[in-house]
Design a protein around this motif. Structure first.
Motif, PDB file in Angstrom:
ATOM      1  N   VAL A   1      40.799  44.790 126.647  1.00 32.07           N
ATOM      2  CA  VAL A   1      41.386  43.519 127.065  1.00 32.07           C
ATOM      3  C   VAL A   1      40.266  42.500 127.289  1.00 32.07           C
ATOM      4  CG1 VAL A   1      42.737  42.379 128.872  1.00 32.07           C
ATOM      5  CG2 VAL A   1      43.385  44.658 128.090  1.00 32.07           C
ATOM      6  N   GLN A   2      40.461  41.284 126.778  1.00 33.09           N
ATOM      7  CA  GLN A   2      39.498  40.200 126.950  1.00 33.09           C
ATOM      8  C   GLN A   2      39.979  39.226 128.003  1.00 33.09           C
ATOM      9  OE1 GLN A   2      39.297  38.418 123.050  1.00 33.09           O
ATOM     10  NE2 GLN A   2      37.291  39.335 122.689  1.00 33.09           N
ATOM     11  N   GLY A   3      39.013  38.627 128.704  1.00 33.01           N
ATOM     12  CA  GLY A   3      39.319  37.531 129.610  1.00 33.01           C
ATOM     13  C   GLY A   3      39.340  37.895 131.078  1.00 33.01           C
ATOM     14  N   MET A   4      39.235  39.170 131.420  1.00 28.84           N
ATOM     15  CA  MET A   4      39.263  39.563 132.827  1.00 28.84           C
ATOM     16  C   MET A   4      37.887  39.324 133.445  1.00 28.84           C
ATOM     17  SD  MET A   4      41.490  43.088 132.759  1.00 28.84           S
ATOM     18  CE  MET A   4      40.230  43.981 131.844  1.00 28.84           C
ATOM     19  N   THR A   5      37.863  38.665 134.620  1.00 27.80           N
ATOM     20  CA  THR A   5      36.584  38.344 135.253  1.00 27.80           C
ATOM     21  C   THR A   5      36.505  38.705 136.733  1.00 27.80           C
ATOM     22  OG1 THR A   5      37.358  36.113 135.743  1.00 27.80           O
ATOM     23  CG2 THR A   5      36.158  36.427 133.660  1.00 27.80           C
ATOM     24  N   CYS A   6      37.635  39.119 137.332  1.00 19.49           N
ATOM     25  CA  CYS A   6      37.618  39.342 138.777  1.00 19.49           C
ATOM     26  C   CYS A   6      38.680  40.365 139.202  1.00 19.49           C
ATOM     27  CB  CYS A   6      37.864  38.023 139.512  1.00 19.49           C
ATOM     28  SG  CYS A   6      39.506  37.333 139.201  1.00 19.49           S
ATOM     29  N   GLY A   7      38.704  40.633 140.486  1.00 20.98           N
ATOM     30  CA  GLY A   7      39.669  41.581 141.031  1.00 20.98           C
ATOM     31  C   GLY A   7      41.106  41.137 140.839  1.00 20.98           C
ATOM     32  N   HIS A   8      41.359  39.832 140.901  1.00 22.18           N
ATOM     33  CA  HIS A   8      42.716  39.335 140.664  1.00 22.18           C
ATOM     34  C   HIS A   8      43.153  39.666 139.241  1.00 22.18           C
ATOM     35  CE1 HIS A   8      46.270  36.862 140.531  1.00 22.18           C
ATOM     36  NE2 HIS A   8      45.795  36.299 139.434  1.00 22.18           N
ATOM     37  N   CYS A   9      42.237  39.546 138.293  1.00 20.02           N
ATOM     38  CA  CYS A   9      42.532  39.876 136.894  1.00 20.02           C
ATOM     39  C   CYS A   9      42.965  41.336 136.784  1.00 20.02           C
ATOM     40  CB  CYS A   9      41.300  39.659 136.008  1.00 20.02           C
ATOM     41  SG  CYS A   9      40.604  37.997 136.039  1.00 20.02           S
ATOM     42  N   VAL A  10      42.215  42.196 137.446  1.00 17.65           N
ATOM     43  CA  VAL A  10      42.518  43.629 137.429  1.00 17.65           C
ATOM     44  C   VAL A  10      43.902  43.875 138.008  1.00 17.65           C
ATOM     45  CG1 VAL A  10      41.867  45.872 138.402  1.00 17.65           C
ATOM     46  CG2 VAL A  10      40.093  44.340 137.497  1.00 17.65           C
ATOM     47  N   SER A  11      44.209  43.235 139.128  1.00 21.32           N
ATOM     48  CA  SER A  11      45.518  43.408 139.766  1.00 21.32           C
ATOM     49  C   SER A  11      46.646  42.930 138.870  1.00 21.32           C
ATOM     50  CB  SER A  11      45.565  42.648 141.093  1.00 21.32           C
ATOM     51  OG  SER A  11      44.653  43.193 142.005  1.00 21.32           O
ATOM     52  N   ALA A  12      46.451  41.783 138.220  1.00 21.41           N
ATOM     53  CA  ALA A  12      47.493  41.219 137.358  1.00 21.41           C
ATOM     54  C   ALA A  12      47.778  42.137 136.171  1.00 21.41           C
ATOM     55  CB  ALA A  12      47.086  39.829 136.875  1.00 21.41           C
ATOM     56  N   VAL A  13      46.731  42.617 135.514  1.00 20.69           N
ATOM     57  CA  VAL A  13      46.916  43.503 134.358  1.00 20.69           C
ATOM     58  C   VAL A  13      47.532  44.823 134.804  1.00 20.69           C
ATOM     59  CG1 VAL A  13      45.703  44.823 132.573  1.00 20.69           C
ATOM     60  CG2 VAL A  13      45.130  42.418 132.954  1.00 20.69           C
ATOM     61  N   THR A  14      47.060  45.360 135.912  1.00 24.50           N
ATOM     62  CA  THR A  14      47.599  46.622 136.427  1.00 24.50           C
ATOM     63  C   THR A  14      49.089  46.496 136.723  1.00 24.50           C
ATOM     64  OG1 THR A  14      45.458  47.235 137.364  1.00 24.50           O
ATOM     65  CG2 THR A  14      47.383  48.364 138.247  1.00 24.50           C
ATOM     66  N   ALA A  15      49.484  45.407 137.347  1.00 27.01           N
ATOM     67  CA  ALA A  15      50.896  45.213 137.691  1.00 27.01           C
ATOM     68  C   ALA A  15      51.767  45.062 136.449  1.00 27.01           C
ATOM     69  CB  ALA A  15      51.050  43.990 138.593  1.00 27.01           C
ATOM     70  N   GLU A  16      51.344  44.238 135.504  1.00 26.54           N
ATOM     71  CA  GLU A  16      52.158  43.999 134.306  1.00 26.54           C
ATOM     72  C   GLU A  16      52.260  45.241 133.428  1.00 26.54           C
ATOM     73  OE1 GLU A  16      54.106  41.529 133.574  1.00 26.54           O
ATOM     74  OE2 GLU A  16      53.493  40.264 135.245  1.00 26.54           O
ATOM     75  N   VAL A  17      51.142  45.886 133.163  1.00 26.63           N
ATOM     76  CA  VAL A  17      51.165  47.087 132.316  1.00 26.63           C
ATOM     77  C   VAL A  17      51.860  48.227 133.053  1.00 26.63           C
ATOM     78  CG1 VAL A  17      49.757  48.783 131.082  1.00 26.63           C
ATOM     79  CG2 VAL A  17      49.144  46.352 130.992  1.00 26.63           C
ATOM     80  N   GLY A  18      51.648  48.305 134.349  1.00 22.78           N
ATOM     81  CA  GLY A  18      52.297  49.342 135.154  1.00 22.78           C
ATOM     82  C   GLY A  18      53.811  49.206 135.196  1.00 22.78           C
ATOM     83  N   GLY A  19      54.321  48.016 134.884  1.00 18.84           N
ATOM     84  CA  GLY A  19      55.757  47.782 134.874  1.00 18.84           C
ATOM     85  C   GLY A  19      56.454  48.217 133.594  1.00 18.84           C
ATOM     86  N   ILE A  20      55.688  48.650 132.609  1.00 19.42           N
ATOM     87  CA  ILE A  20      56.279  49.118 131.356  1.00 19.42           C
ATOM     88  C   ILE A  20      56.966  50.463 131.611  1.00 19.42           C
ATOM     89  CG2 ILE A  20      55.792  49.903 128.998  1.00 19.42           C
ATOM     90  CD1 ILE A  20      53.341  48.005 129.032  1.00 19.42           C
ATOM     91  N   ALA A  21      58.164  50.631 131.089  1.00 17.43           N
ATOM     92  CA  ALA A  21      58.906  51.879 131.267  1.00 17.43           C
ATOM     93  C   ALA A  21      58.101  53.065 130.759  1.00 17.43           C
ATOM     94  CB  ALA A  21      60.232  51.805 130.524  1.00 17.43           C
ATOM     95  N   GLY A  22      58.012  54.109 131.579  1.00 19.44           N
ATOM     96  CA  GLY A  22      57.321  55.334 131.187  1.00 19.44           C
ATOM     97  C   GLY A  22      55.863  55.385 131.578  1.00 19.44           C
ATOM     98  N   VAL A  23      55.313  54.277 132.097  1.00 16.66           N
ATOM     99  CA  VAL A  23      53.907  54.251 132.513  1.00 16.66           C
ATOM    100  C   VAL A  23      53.793  54.825 133.922  1.00 16.66           C
ATOM    101  CG1 VAL A  23      51.964  52.757 133.119  1.00 16.66           C
ATOM    102  CG2 VAL A  23      53.260  52.343 131.015  1.00 16.66           C
ATOM    103  N   HIS A  24      52.848  55.758 134.090  1.00 24.83           N
ATOM    104  CA  HIS A  24      52.643  56.400 135.389  1.00 24.83           C
ATOM    105  C   HIS A  24      51.399  55.909 136.099  1.00 24.83           C
ATOM    106  CE1 HIS A  24      55.857  59.310 134.915  1.00 24.83           C
ATOM    107  NE2 HIS A  24      55.490  59.408 133.655  1.00 24.83           N
ATOM    108  N   ASP A  25      50.373  55.524 135.328  1.00 27.32           N
ATOM    109  CA  ASP A  25      49.115  55.109 135.945  1.00 27.32           C
ATOM    110  C   ASP A  25      48.400  54.145 135.021  1.00 27.32           C
ATOM    111  OD1 ASP A  25      47.106  55.285 138.030  1.00 27.32           O
ATOM    112  OD2 ASP A  25      45.881  56.381 136.589  1.00 27.32           O
ATOM    113  N   VAL A  26      47.734  53.150 135.626  1.00 29.72           N
ATOM    114  CA  VAL A  26      46.924  52.192 134.886  1.00 29.72           C
ATOM    115  C   VAL A  26      45.580  52.092 135.588  1.00 29.72           C
ATOM    116  CG1 VAL A  26      46.706  49.801 134.104  1.00 29.72           C
ATOM    117  CG2 VAL A  26      48.978  50.861 134.257  1.00 29.72           C
TER     118      VAL A  26
END
Length: 69
Positions: free
Chosen positions: A8-33
């Motif tokens: 993934v491109q464009g992540m620069t801080c902890g907020h970026c990590v949280s945002a990606v973790t939350a969105e990808v973690g919301g995909i059906a069938g995902v257990h951990d990000v």
């Protein structure tokens, strides 16, 4: 369980990590990000292989770009 790593491109801080973790973690069938901010790698554990376009949409929703392999 399937373990897949994305770049993934464009992540620069902890907020970026949280945002990606939350969105990808919301995909059906995902257990951990796990997001490695330094390398831009996002590792996803899921029930079955994920559709790359679904992951791309989640990353886009978070405000970042999934790099094509």
């Amino acid at each position: 369980m399937v373990n897949t790593t994305y770049q993934v491109q464009g992540m620069t801080c902890g907020h970026c990590v949280s945002a990606v973790t939350a969105e990808v973690g919301g995909i059906a069938g995902v257990h951990d990000v796990q997001v490695d901010l330094a390398t831009g790698r996002v590792t996803v554990d899921s029930d079955q292989p994920l559709d790359t376009e679904v992951v791309r949409a989640a990353v886009d929703e978070a405000g970042y770009n999934l790099v094509d392999a």
